[in-house]
Design an enzyme around this catalytic site. Structure first.
Site, PDB file in Angstrom:
ATOM      1  N   GLU A 151      63.611  43.144  22.466  1.00 49.15           N
ATOM      2  CA  GLU A 151      64.624  42.498  21.721  1.00 49.15           C
ATOM      3  C   GLU A 151      65.900  42.695  22.962  1.00 49.15           C
ATOM      4  O   GLU A 151      66.264  41.813  22.950  1.00 49.15           O
ATOM      5  CB  GLU A 151      65.265  43.274  20.280  1.00 49.15           C
ATOM      6  CG  GLU A 151      64.477  43.441  19.385  1.00 49.15           C
ATOM      7  CD  GLU A 151      63.495  44.377  19.458  1.00 49.15           C
ATOM      8  OE1 GLU A 151      63.587  45.242  19.994  1.00 49.15           O
ATOM      9  OE2 GLU A 151      63.073  45.267  18.387  1.00 49.15           O
TER      10      GLU A 151
ATOM     11  N   CYS B 293      68.119  48.688  19.540  1.00 45.61           N
ATOM     12  CA  CYS B 293      68.363  46.959  19.389  1.00 45.61           C
ATOM     13  C   CYS B 293      68.912  46.444  17.711  1.00 45.61           C
ATOM     14  O   CYS B 293      69.645  45.151  18.128  1.00 45.61           O
ATOM     15  CB  CYS B 293      66.866  46.883  19.078  1.00 45.61           C
ATOM     16  SG  CYS B 293      65.784  47.094  20.625  1.00 45.61           S
TER      17      CYS B 293
ATOM     18  N   HIS C  58      63.355  47.658  25.638  1.00 52.36           N
ATOM     19  CA  HIS C  58      62.161  47.421  24.559  1.00 52.36           C
ATOM     20  C   HIS C  58      62.465  45.599  24.783  1.00 52.36           C
ATOM     21  O   HIS C  58      63.327  44.758  25.252  1.00 52.36           O
ATOM     22  CB  HIS C  58      63.507  47.810  23.447  1.00 52.36           C
ATOM     23  CG  HIS C  58      63.599  49.172  23.202  1.00 52.36           C
ATOM     24  ND1 HIS C  58      63.570  49.110  21.584  1.00 52.36           N
ATOM     25  CD2 HIS C  58      62.894  50.012  23.468  1.00 52.36           C
ATOM     26  CE1 HIS C  58      63.808  50.832  22.227  1.00 52.36           C
ATOM     27  NE2 HIS C  58      63.152  51.320  23.274  1.00 52.36           N
TER      28      HIS C  58
ATOM     29  N   CYS D 171      65.043  48.882  16.262  1.00 50.88           N
ATOM     30  CA  CYS D 171      65.334  50.258  16.744  1.00 50.88           C
ATOM     31  C   CYS D 171      67.017  50.309  16.194  1.00 50.88           C
ATOM     32  O   CYS D 171      67.301  49.289  16.911  1.00 50.88           O
ATOM     33  CB  CYS D 171      64.719  51.126  17.767  1.00 50.88           C
ATOM     34  SG  CYS D 171      65.542  50.823  18.920  1.00 50.88           S
TER      35      CYS D 171
HETATM   36 ZN   LIG Z   1      64.459  48.607  20.083  1.00 54.27          ZN
END
Ligand SMILES: [Zn+2]
Length: 215
Positions: free
Chosen positions: A88, A124, A86, A121
């Site tokens: 991040e 993260c 992801h 999410c």
């Molecule tokens: Zn994430």
């Protein structure tokens, strides 16, 4: 005794698509405001979709003492074949390599800020306190991501106050509309959904599948 020449398992490296370098201002450029920092990560998210190098998510780590970029990140889940990738997570991993420190909040480190085009999410969010960043700035809300077909995972209801209790400032809704526009454009373009748990599909004309990780 023989030396094993070929490891049984491959290594994995967080890396950026080659175009990212061309989208960044030179080293030392200052991003004085959170809006300027958000503009950068939204642009990264947008171009990541255009170039088809990953999902519609961008992030970056900034040094709050110098207002400079430490490391950017974009979602590379599908091309890198890694559900961890992801935006991040990529930005955090690269910032830690740039800083030569696993703890961005360690002794002698400047205060660091994670700016992300969409709220983190569950994965993260979990990475934020361990990373050592002292500030989190978010664009689109998690409900915007859900509306576009992405699952944020199971997050505590009071995740912002939980971060703040750990000394991490949280600022939400910075350029939310512009950040959400990238998600909506991805939805409209039929971009790939990289679902967990076996779900997959295109982002057009489909119902929202379960387990589609955002970020
Ligand atoms: Zn994430």
């Amino acid at each position: 005794m023989s030396t094993q020449q070929h490891p049984r398992f491959p290594s994995y490296e967080f890396s950026l698509p080659p175009w990212v370098e061309d989208c960044l201002p030179g080293p030392g450029h200052t991003f004085a405001t959170v809006e300027e920092r958000m503009d950068l990560v939204i642009r990264l998210a947008h171009i990541n979709c255009e170039r088809q190098t990953g999902g519609p998510f961008g992030a970056a780590i900034f040094n709050l003492e110098s207002s400079t970029l430490v490391a950017p990140g974009v979602n590379t889940v599908i091309p890198s074949r890694c559900s961890l990738a992801h935006a991040e997570m990529v930005a955090l991993a690269l910032a830690q390599q740039v800083s030569r420190n696993h703890d961005l909040g360690g002794p002698g480190m400047p205060r660091m800020q994670l700016v992300t085009s969409t709220e983190p999410c569950a994965m993260c969010l979990g990475a934020v306190p361990w990373s050592g960043v002292r500030s989190l700035v978010c664009g689109a809300r998690e409900e915007d991501a859900r509306d576009a077909g992405f699952d944020e995972g199971d997050k505590p209801a009071h995740w912002t106050s939980a971060l703040e209790a750990r000394g991490i400032d949280v600022l939400r809704d910075v350029k939310r509309k512009e950040a959400n526009n990238v998600l909506r454009a991805y939805l409209g373009s039929g971009g790939d959904l990289y679902n967990g748990g076996g779900g997959s599909g295109r982002a057009v004309g489909r119902t929202v599948p379960p387990g589609c990780g955002s970020g």
